[in-house]
Motif scaffolding. Structure first.
Motif, PDB file in Angstrom:
ATOM      1  N   ASP A 527       1.053  -1.129   0.134  1.00  0.00           N
ATOM      2  CA  ASP A 527      -0.033   0.241   0.497  1.00  0.00           C
ATOM      3  C   ASP A 527       0.473   1.148  -0.300  1.00  0.00           C
ATOM      4  O   ASP A 527       0.645   2.481  -0.937  1.00  0.00           O
ATOM      5  N   GLU A 528       1.701   1.438   0.440  1.00  0.00           N
ATOM      6  CA  GLU A 528       2.693   2.451   0.606  1.00  0.00           C
ATOM      7  C   GLU A 528       3.658   2.340  -0.612  1.00  0.00           C
ATOM      8  O   GLU A 528       3.292   3.804  -1.197  1.00  0.00           O
ATOM      9  N   ALA A 529       4.212   1.122  -1.291  1.00  0.00           N
ATOM     10  CA  ALA A 529       4.641   1.742  -2.425  1.00  0.00           C
ATOM     11  C   ALA A 529       3.724   2.448  -3.313  1.00  0.00           C
ATOM     12  O   ALA A 529       4.224   3.353  -4.235  1.00  0.00           O
ATOM     13  N   LEU A 530       2.077   1.675  -3.626  1.00  0.00           N
ATOM     14  CA  LEU A 530       0.874   2.391  -4.078  1.00  0.00           C
ATOM     15  C   LEU A 530       1.268   3.898  -4.098  1.00  0.00           C
ATOM     16  O   LEU A 530       0.730   3.883  -5.102  1.00  0.00           O
ATOM     17  N   ALA A 531       1.453   4.001  -2.795  1.00  0.00           N
ATOM     18  CA  ALA A 531       0.432   5.595  -3.072  1.00  0.00           C
ATOM     19  C   ALA A 531       1.899   6.411  -3.165  1.00  0.00           C
ATOM     20  O   ALA A 531       1.529   6.892  -3.425  1.00  0.00           O
ATOM     21  N   ILE A 532       3.190   5.633  -3.274  1.00  0.00           N
ATOM     22  CA  ILE A 532       4.400   7.081  -3.050  1.00  0.00           C
ATOM     23  C   ILE A 532       4.370   6.682  -5.063  1.00  0.00           C
ATOM     24  O   ILE A 532       4.555   7.746  -5.776  1.00  0.00           O
ATOM     25  N   ALA A 533       4.112   5.550  -5.299  1.00  0.00           N
ATOM     26  CA  ALA A 533       4.467   5.302  -7.056  1.00  0.00           C
ATOM     27  C   ALA A 533       3.214   6.400  -7.701  1.00  0.00           C
ATOM     28  O   ALA A 533       3.493   6.953  -9.030  1.00  0.00           O
ATOM     29  N   ALA A 534       1.342   6.149  -7.020  1.00  0.00           N
ATOM     30  CA  ALA A 534       0.553   6.612  -7.674  1.00  0.00           C
ATOM     31  C   ALA A 534       1.264   8.452  -7.320  1.00  0.00           C
ATOM     32  O   ALA A 534       0.607   9.048  -8.593  1.00  0.00           O
TER      33      ALA A 534
END
Length: 797
Positions: A527-534
């Motif tokens: 979830d953290e990786a997706l939030a930063i990537a998004a």
């Protein structure tokens, strides 16, 4: 309470003496000057000035002249509706009244092109429209319009309804002239038959002279009224020291009339009154049919604008003119109503018929957040739409602008034909003079009518119409296919293409990229990786970036930079983050070896997460590749993707060559490295495709691609059906065939008729019928490109 003048705002001291009907109400003016100016504004179709103005106008002079009425077009409030502003220049599409041939267009382009501040002026003789681009700091629109007026033409900003009204007015005047010429022809021909064949036996000389005087009476209104269009065009050409199609026609008519007048008065020599009447009648018939045929082709793009409704209903229920909608207005659109503006659906779900834009007959579902376009039809749902573009900036207006630009961009063959036509007129005049000299010394009685036949029979009208009418019809048919043309060379280059170069993501594939798998490194959660990537991908518009749009994020980046073809980088929590290809994002790209994950997220160069993306191949991609292979064309996939996915797509589609993992500069370098005998067509959709699209011989941008890509392309494919490009190639081939037929007919006719006319084998009435018929044949042949079943025939070919 004292009323204020509706025009200038000053007190009205004259009661209701001066009034003008504006926006449905009688508005009171303070003086005759304001009344005259307001009436001029209304008469010129500029009533919207009073809707958009932010302050009253200045006090008007008592008698505004023509230039003063043209100065209304300099008002910024008035210009909002029809002038486009881009990079410090203004652009407007004009309706030009009085343009009848290529010489007229050349004259306007030459004279306007010399004016300070004018960067472009192109006139389309088929649509009677011109595109004018100028620097508002150096000159005014009213000055340029006045220059066109001084040349003898009338010009005003293009509006579909106004131009249609002008067309019907012009056709009515033509019918009046045609009717008078027809009636006179019948009467004069009866008298001519009586004189030629002496129906009444041995005719007394007094009766013969009487018939000549009666013929003179019938022929005079033909010469002075019916033939005026030819004189006006000839005078414009001569005033500008050029030669147009109507110069030899006017000379023939005037020579014949004054020679006949002299013979009638002196009772010596031959009269040609029947020839004058027939000349004019047949010429007008030809021009009338030609105008109707050209109108059929010209109306196609103009009719698109009529799809936009006149009224729009705001979410509050208030109805207002659609052209007065502003950005962020919310409109309500009911089932069965066309959308009044481009916008985003903010409430409701519906299906939309976009066939007039994309050529696709099946309706598309639209819901909150989806874009809809002015003129498309709402089928079955109640929706609220937030306006994102005013009428002049709408997609449909942009389509019309692109079609006009494509029609104005002349292929080399058209430019050569126009030059040949101008010199051909000079040659006709010289040949006619020598013809008269020869026959005057050998057979003086026949010299004059032989010269008239040469002047009229060889007029190169058909030669000038051969290419522009075909291009206009074909451009409209391209629009029916859902393809927009941005360059005039498309018709020539498309048939010569022997190497197809195509991007992968968003072109051969659907561009609906989704995340299939995520792998995280260290303590970072998915979830953290997706939030930063998004958050980082939100700064890009590539299909890969859109795969992250559905994931929520409250992360904020600063100093973000989009490295085209590689990825994005920026700062978050004082740390330097990158997302993109492994060689861009990672200090050690070797980490990504043997991985199916294409996108990597890193912090300070160390991997944080990797993402595997999947993108389905378009259903039409295989048919496109197969058909180009059948035609003997080489196919190359040129992509920045260096993953196994690129190879899998290439293998599945049977693509001849794969060039993967290249930067935008590398794509362009690949094109430049190809042999000169390879004519390339590049298809792409992203920002990274812009350089290679601009560098290809012929380029196609996907309609769902970026604005940068579309601005660099020669063609824009509005829908997703790649097989439309195959139809476009066949249509371009058929267009070239029609152009060759037109030119062959026009040149062949003149080459045959000229020696026959010089030798005296062509009677005057045969000459005028042949010249008019030649033009009508060329226009009618071009209209084959505009038939309703032409697309079916192309697909069946």
């Amino acid at each position: 309470m004292t009323k204020e003048c509706y025009h200038c705002g000053e007190p009205v001291l004259t009661g209701d003496s001066y009034q003008v009907d504006i926006l449905g109400d009688n508005r009171t003016m303070c003086c005759p000057g304001c009344q005259a100016v307001a009436s001029t504004i209304v008469a010129n179709g500029l009533t919207s000035y009073y809707e958009y103005r932010t302050a009253p106008a200045e006090k008007a002079n008592l008698v505004p002249d023509e230039l003063q009425s043209l100065s209304l077009y300099d008002n910024e409030d008035v210009q909002q509706e029809f002038v486009r502003h881009e990079n410090g220049t203004d652009e407007v599409v004009l309706s030009v009244d009085g343009v009848s041939c290529a010489a007229c267009a050349w004259l306007i382009e030459k004279q306007l092109g010399k004016q300070e501040g004018v960067s472009r002026i192109s006139v389309n003789t088929t649509t009677n429209r011109a595109t004018l681009r100028w620097d508002p700091e150096k000159t005014k629109l009213s000055t340029l319009l006045n220059k066109i007026h001084t040349l003898g033409y009338k010009a005003a900003p293009f509006e579909a309804d106004n131009q249609e009204a002008q067309y019907h007015k012009a056709m009515k005047h033509y019918l009046y002239k045609l009717g008078i010429a027809g009636l006179a022809t019948m009467q004069v021909m009866m008298l001519a038959v009586a004189m030629y064949f002496e129906v009444f036996g041995d005719m007394d000389e007094a009766f013969r002279n009487y018939f000549r005087w009666v013929s003179l009476i019938f022929a005079t209104p033909v010469l002075l009224y019916s033939a005026t269009p030819f004189y006006l065009n000839a005078w414009r050409n001569l005033k500008a020291r050029t030669l147009g199609m109507d110069v030899p026609v006017s000379i023939a008519l005037l020579f014949a009339y004054f020679a006949s007048l002299y013979a009638t008065v002196t009772e010596k020599g031959e009269v040609f009154f029947e020839s004058i009447a027939m000349f004019t009648f047949f010429l007008l018939v030809g021009r009338f049919l030609e105008m109707r045929a050209r109108r059929t082709a010209a109306a196609a793009s103009a009719n698109l604008l009529k799809l936009i409704p006149r009224l729009a209903t705001l979410a509050s229920g208030e109805q207002i003119p659609a052209k007065s909608l502003k950005l962020d207005n919310v409109v309500r659109v009911l089932p069965g109503e066309p959308f009044p503006a481009d916008g985003l659906v903010v409430e409701g779900v519906t299906t939309v018929d976009e066939s007039m834009l994309t050529g696709e007959s099946l309706p598309e579902t639209r819901q909150c957040g989806d874009a809809v376009y002015a003129g498309t039809m709402n089928i079955d749902g109640n929706v609220n739409v937030k306006v994102t573009a005013e009428k002049k900036d709408s997609l449909i207006a942009h389509i019309v602008q692109l079609q006009d630009a494509a029609q104005l961009a002349k292929p080399r063959v058209a430019e050569i034909a126009d030059i040949v036509a101008r010199y051909f007129v000079a040659a006709i005049l010289i040949i006619s003079a020598f013809t008269w000299l020869y026959w005057h010394s050998h057979k003086p009685d026949d010299a004059f009518w032989i010269m008239l036949s040469v002047l009229v029979a060889t007029c190169p009208c058909a030669l000038s119409l051969a290419t522009p009418t075909a291009l206009t019809c074909s451009t409209s048919t391209f629009g029916k296919l859902g393809i927009l043309l941005r360059s005039g060379h498309v018709f020539e280059t498309l048939t010569k293409v022997n190497h197809l170069v195509v991007d992968k993501t968003g072109t051969l594939t659907e561009g609906n990229v989704t995340i299939a798998d995520i792998h995280c490194f260290g303590d970072t959660s998915k979830d953290e990786a997706l939030a930063i990537a998004a958050a980082l991908e939100a700064y890009a518009n590539h299909p890969i970036a859109q795969a992250f749009n559905d994931y929520p994020t409250n992360v904020t980046f600063s100093k973000v930079e989009n490295v085209i073809g590689q990825g994005l980088q920026g700062y978050y929590q004082d740390k330097f983050w990158k997302i993109g290809k492994p060689q861009f994002a990672l200090n050690d790209p070797g980490t990504a070896e043997n991985s199916a994950h294409q996108v990597w997220l890193s912090c300070a160069g160390e991997p944080v997460a990797s993402f595997q993306l999947v993108d389905p191949i378009r259903s039409t991609s295989q048919a496109l590749i197969d058909k180009f292979h059948e035609s003997g064309l080489k196919v190359t996939m040129l992509t920045g993707d260096n993953s196994a996915t690129a190879r899998a797509v290439a293998d599945k589609l049977g693509i001849d060559e794969l060039v993967a993992g290249v930067t935008p500069e590398g794509k362009l370098a690949y094109l430049n490295s190809l042999p000169k005998d390879q004519i390339t067509m590049m298809i792409g959709d992203g920002v990274n495709d812009a350089p290679v699209l601009a560098g290809a011989h012929l380029s196609v941008a996907m309609g769902g691609g970026t604005d940068v890509a579309k601005a660099s392309a020669d063609m824009v494919l509005l829908g997703d059906d790649l097989t439309k490009l195959l139809d476009a190639r066949r249509l371009a081939s058929f267009t070239q065939k029609i152009i060759r037929q037109n030119l062959a007919w026009a040149l062949g006719y003149n080459l045959v008729i000229l020696p026959l006319a010089v030798m005296g084998y062509v009677a005057p009435y045969i000459a005028v019928a042949g010249m008019s018929g030649s033009s009508v044949i060329v226009v009618t042949n071009s209209l084959r490109l505009f038939k309703s079943d032409i697309l079916d025939k192309i697909k069946a070919a």
